[in-house]
Design a protein around this motif. Structure first.
Motif, PDB file in Angstrom:
ATOM      1  N   GLN A  44     -29.821 -72.321  -2.781  1.00  0.00           N
ATOM      2  CA  GLN A  44     -28.753 -71.324  -2.803  1.00  0.00           C
ATOM      3  C   GLN A  44     -29.288 -69.902  -2.954  1.00  0.00           C
ATOM      4  O   GLN A  44     -30.066 -69.621  -3.849  1.00  0.00           O
ATOM      5  CB  GLN A  44     -27.765 -71.620  -3.943  1.00  0.00           C
ATOM      6  N   ASP A  45     -28.820 -69.010  -2.089  1.00  0.00           N
ATOM      7  CA  ASP A  45     -29.108 -67.583  -2.190  1.00  0.00           C
ATOM      8  C   ASP A  45     -28.165 -67.019  -3.254  1.00  0.00           C
ATOM      9  O   ASP A  45     -26.943 -67.029  -3.083  1.00  0.00           O
ATOM     10  CB  ASP A  45     -28.856 -66.920  -0.829  1.00  0.00           C
ATOM     11  N   VAL A  46     -28.734 -66.548  -4.366  1.00  0.00           N
ATOM     12  CA  VAL A  46     -27.939 -66.066  -5.494  1.00  0.00           C
ATOM     13  C   VAL A  46     -27.032 -64.901  -5.083  1.00  0.00           C
ATOM     14  O   VAL A  46     -25.930 -64.748  -5.607  1.00  0.00           O
ATOM     15  CB  VAL A  46     -28.860 -65.681  -6.673  1.00  0.00           C
ATOM     16  N   SER A  47     -27.468 -64.112  -4.111  1.00  0.00           N
ATOM     17  CA  SER A  47     -26.654 -62.969  -3.678  1.00  0.00           C
ATOM     18  C   SER A  47     -25.369 -63.411  -2.987  1.00  0.00           C
ATOM     19  O   SER A  47     -24.467 -62.604  -2.767  1.00  0.00           O
ATOM     20  CB  SER A  47     -27.455 -62.043  -2.759  1.00  0.00           C
ATOM     21  N   LEU A  83     -25.807 -68.996 -16.133  1.00  0.00           N
ATOM     22  CA  LEU A  83     -26.949 -69.492 -15.358  1.00  0.00           C
ATOM     23  C   LEU A  83     -27.522 -68.460 -14.390  1.00  0.00           C
ATOM     24  O   LEU A  83     -28.734 -68.414 -14.176  1.00  0.00           O
ATOM     25  CB  LEU A  83     -26.545 -70.741 -14.561  1.00  0.00           C
ATOM     26  N   LEU A  84     -26.661 -67.662 -13.774  1.00  0.00           N
ATOM     27  CA  LEU A  84     -27.116 -66.753 -12.706  1.00  0.00           C
ATOM     28  C   LEU A  84     -28.237 -65.803 -13.120  1.00  0.00           C
ATOM     29  O   LEU A  84     -29.186 -65.623 -12.361  1.00  0.00           O
ATOM     30  CB  LEU A  84     -25.937 -65.977 -12.120  1.00  0.00           C
ATOM     31  N   PRO A  85     -28.173 -65.175 -14.299  1.00  0.00           N
ATOM     32  CA  PRO A  85     -29.270 -64.255 -14.654  1.00  0.00           C
ATOM     33  C   PRO A  85     -30.642 -64.925 -14.771  1.00  0.00           C
ATOM     34  O   PRO A  85     -31.670 -64.270 -14.674  1.00  0.00           O
ATOM     35  CB  PRO A  85     -28.839 -63.689 -16.013  1.00  0.00           C
ATOM     36  N   TYR A  89     -35.276 -70.375  -8.758  1.00  0.00           N
ATOM     37  CA  TYR A  89     -35.450 -71.277  -7.613  1.00  0.00           C
ATOM     38  C   TYR A  89     -34.048 -71.571  -7.088  1.00  0.00           C
ATOM     39  O   TYR A  89     -33.416 -72.545  -7.502  1.00  0.00           O
ATOM     40  CB  TYR A  89     -36.129 -72.584  -8.040  1.00  0.00           C
ATOM     41  N   GLY A  90     -33.528 -70.704  -6.244  1.00  0.00           N
ATOM     42  CA  GLY A  90     -32.121 -70.805  -5.876  1.00  0.00           C
ATOM     43  C   GLY A  90     -31.295 -70.489  -7.112  1.00  0.00           C
ATOM     44  O   GLY A  90     -31.503 -69.460  -7.746  1.00  0.00           O
ATOM     45  N   LEU A  91     -30.402 -71.384  -7.505  1.00  0.00           N
ATOM     46  CA  LEU A  91     -29.604 -71.185  -8.723  1.00  0.00           C
ATOM     47  C   LEU A  91     -30.313 -71.687  -9.972  1.00  0.00           C
ATOM     48  O   LEU A  91     -29.817 -71.511 -11.078  1.00  0.00           O
ATOM     49  CB  LEU A  91     -28.265 -71.936  -8.610  1.00  0.00           C
ATOM     50  N   VAL A  92     -31.454 -72.344  -9.791  1.00  0.00           N
ATOM     51  CA  VAL A  92     -32.112 -73.064 -10.880  1.00  0.00           C
ATOM     52  C   VAL A  92     -33.205 -72.202 -11.529  1.00  0.00           C
ATOM     53  O   VAL A  92     -33.850 -71.397 -10.871  1.00  0.00           O
ATOM     54  CB  VAL A  92     -32.685 -74.397 -10.351  1.00  0.00           C
ATOM     55  N   ASP A  93     -33.412 -72.431 -12.827  1.00  0.00           N
ATOM     56  CA  ASP A  93     -34.385 -71.627 -13.579  1.00  0.00           C
ATOM     57  C   ASP A  93     -35.738 -72.305 -13.736  1.00  0.00           C
ATOM     58  O   ASP A  93     -36.589 -71.823 -14.464  1.00  0.00           O
ATOM     59  CB  ASP A  93     -33.817 -71.276 -14.961  1.00  0.00           C
TER      60      ASP A  93
END
Length: 177
Positions: A44-47, A83-85, A89-93
């Motif tokens: 997933q592209d966070v933007s 989670l977003l901040p 790795y995509g949406l993952v930290d």
């Protein structure tokens, strides 16, 4: 579906999240409410996550799954805000190895069945069918980005452009706990 989480299991995951446990329980919640695949979390592209608009534009795998409007149900808005901040790795930290190791830890910590994270997608699909029987398969498929069994989008998937408002109405009616 035997591969879907029960309401008790979902409550255990919610409790884990609310008790400040690692972000893995947050990813489990996001997948259960969106129908996203584990690979979609990583891709997933966070933007393209629009919290105010309550929509994630993303998805992978099939024509029905790619670049779909994924509705963000009310309960997971604060989860995604947290989670977003941290997303790397995509949406993952964390990388996939750390993700799956932490998934195992969450299963042990919460006492839920040792199903893989893909079961959260089954949970979304099952809850949409069980709890909201008036929702058409076309709407459910639009939410989770599912094509027919032959791997090709059906005419309904391709041409029935379900509005984000209709998808949000559906996911907000799901009862996970």
């Amino acid at each position: 579906s035997k591969d879907a989480r029960t309401c008790q299991e979902m409550q255990a995951i919610w409790n884990d999240w609310q008790n400040g446990q690692p972000s893995i329980s947050g990813y489990a919640l996001v997948m259960a409410y969106t129908g996203m695949r584990t690979g979609e979390l990583f891709a997933q592209d966070v933007s393209r996550v629009d919290l105010p608009g309550r929509c994630i534009v993303g998805g992978i795998k099939t024509a029905a799954g790619r670049d779909r409007e994924i509705p963000i149900a009310e309960p997971i808005v604060p989860v995604l805000q947290a989670l977003l901040p941290r997303a790397r790795y995509g949406l993952v930290d964390r990388d996939e190895n750390a993700y799956y190791a932490e998934w195992k830890n969450m299963v042990q910590r919460t006492g839920i069945r040792p199903l893989g994270s893909y079961c959260q997608r089954h949970t979304c699909y099952t809850r949409l069918h069980e709890i909201v029987p008036a929702i058409s398969d076309v709407t459910i498929n639009a939410i989770i980005g599912h094509s027919n069994s032959r791997g090709k989008s059906s005419l309904g998937d391709t041409y029935a452009h379900i509005s984000l408002a209709a998808k949000l109405e559906a996911v907000n009616q799901m009862k996970m706990v």
